[in-house]
Design a protein around this motif. Structure first.
Motif, short mmCIF file in Angstrom:
data_model
loop_
_atom_site.label_atom_id
_atom_site.label_comp_id
_atom_site.label_asym_id
_atom_site.label_seq_id
_atom_site.Cartn_x
_atom_site.Cartn_y
_atom_site.Cartn_z
N SER A 97 0.82 -1.21 0.00
CA SER A 97 0.00 0.00 0.00
C SER A 97 0.86 1.26 0.00
CB SER A 97 -0.91 0.01 1.22
OG SER A 97 -1.68 1.19 1.24
N ALA A 98 0.58 2.16 -0.94
CA ALA A 98 1.29 3.44 -1.00
C ALA A 98 0.95 4.31 0.21
CB ALA A 98 0.95 4.17 -2.29
N ILE A 99 -0.06 3.93 0.95
CA ILE A 99 -0.41 4.66 2.17
C ILE A 99 0.74 4.58 3.18
CG2 ILE A 99 -2.03 4.67 4.13
CD1 ILE A 99 -4.20 3.91 2.05
N LEU A 100 1.60 3.57 3.04
CA LEU A 100 2.76 3.46 3.93
C LEU A 100 3.76 4.59 3.71
CD1 LEU A 100 3.47 -0.37 4.06
CD2 LEU A 100 2.48 1.08 5.82
N LEU A 101 3.54 5.42 2.69
CA LEU A 101 4.39 6.60 2.50
C LEU A 101 4.38 7.47 3.76
CD1 LEU A 101 3.57 7.68 -1.15
CD2 LEU A 101 5.79 6.96 -0.27
N ILE A 102 3.30 7.41 4.51
CA ILE A 102 3.21 8.16 5.77
C ILE A 102 4.33 7.73 6.72
CG2 ILE A 102 1.76 8.53 7.82
CD1 ILE A 102 -0.68 8.09 5.90
N VAL A 103 4.70 6.47 6.68
CA VAL A 103 5.79 5.95 7.51
C VAL A 103 7.13 6.07 6.78
CG1 VAL A 103 6.69 3.86 8.61
CG2 VAL A 103 4.24 4.33 8.66
N VAL B 19 13.34 3.45 -0.57
CA VAL B 19 13.51 3.39 -2.02
C VAL B 19 13.35 1.95 -2.51
CG1 VAL B 19 15.17 3.68 -3.91
CG2 VAL B 19 14.88 5.50 -2.21
N GLY B 20 13.90 0.98 -1.77
CA GLY B 20 13.73 -0.43 -2.14
C GLY B 20 12.26 -0.83 -2.11
N TRP B 21 11.55 -0.42 -1.06
CA TRP B 21 10.12 -0.70 -0.95
C TRP B 21 9.37 -0.06 -2.11
CZ3 TRP B 21 6.47 3.21 0.23
CH2 TRP B 21 5.17 2.75 0.39
N GLY B 22 9.68 1.21 -2.39
CA GLY B 22 9.02 1.90 -3.49
C GLY B 22 9.29 1.24 -4.83
N SER B 23 10.52 0.74 -5.01
CA SER B 23 10.86 0.08 -6.28
C SER B 23 10.03 -1.20 -6.45
CB SER B 23 12.36 -0.23 -6.37
OG SER B 23 12.74 -1.30 -5.54
#
Length: 158
Positions: free
Chosen positions: A61-67, A83-87
């Protein structure tokens, strides 16, 4: 069961892609790979035991961007993991879009948005479905880049 096959097919590519990002940046390859592994290490077990219905849920979930963003701003380790998670999310979304299922990329909005009809086919059928798709060739490209990098390292003596 399908998610297990998908994970076995795509999971190593996430790790390889993260390691290649580490080669191209000053971020820690180790933490990039850890970050790239996290979505599947969180979501696949939750889906297998029935906590969630989809194999792309909490960890994807991109909602984890909050963390992730505060961690990325305050530490190099956090930045590499984020960055690894986003990739991982980017590659998973790219996989479904390139294969003609853009609606399935809505998994990044979980739990606010859920794909209406995620691909659900048996493991053997999935492998046959995946072979020769556009994202299969992208994945082959990632592995070829890795091979070229390793060959260059061997030739140059790194």
């Amino acid at each position: 069961m399908t998610a297990t096959v998908v994970t076995l097919v795509l999971f190593p590519t996430h790790l390889v892609a993260a390691a290649l990002v580490g080669r191209a940046t000053t971020l820690s390859s180790r933490w990039l790979v850890v970050g790239a592994a996290l979505p599947d290490l969180v979501d696949k077990p939750l889906g297998m035991v029935g906590v969630v219905e989809l194999y792309h849920s909490i960890g994807h979930s991109a909602i984890l961007l909050i963390v992730a963003l505060p961690l990325a701003r305050h530490s190099r380790v956090g930045a590499a993991a984020a960055v690894g998670w986003g990739s991982h999310l980017l590659l998973d979304a790219l996989h479904v879009v390139v294969n003609g299922r853009p609606g399935d990329a809505l998994f990044v909005g979980w739990p606010v948005v859920v794909p209406s009809d995620p691909l659900g086919i048996p493991p053997g059928s999935f492998v046959l479905h995946y072979l020769w798709t556009p994202s299969f060739f992208l994945e082959v490209g990632v592995w070829l880049v890795l091979g070229a990098v390793l060959l260059e390292d061997r030739i140059v003596g790194r």
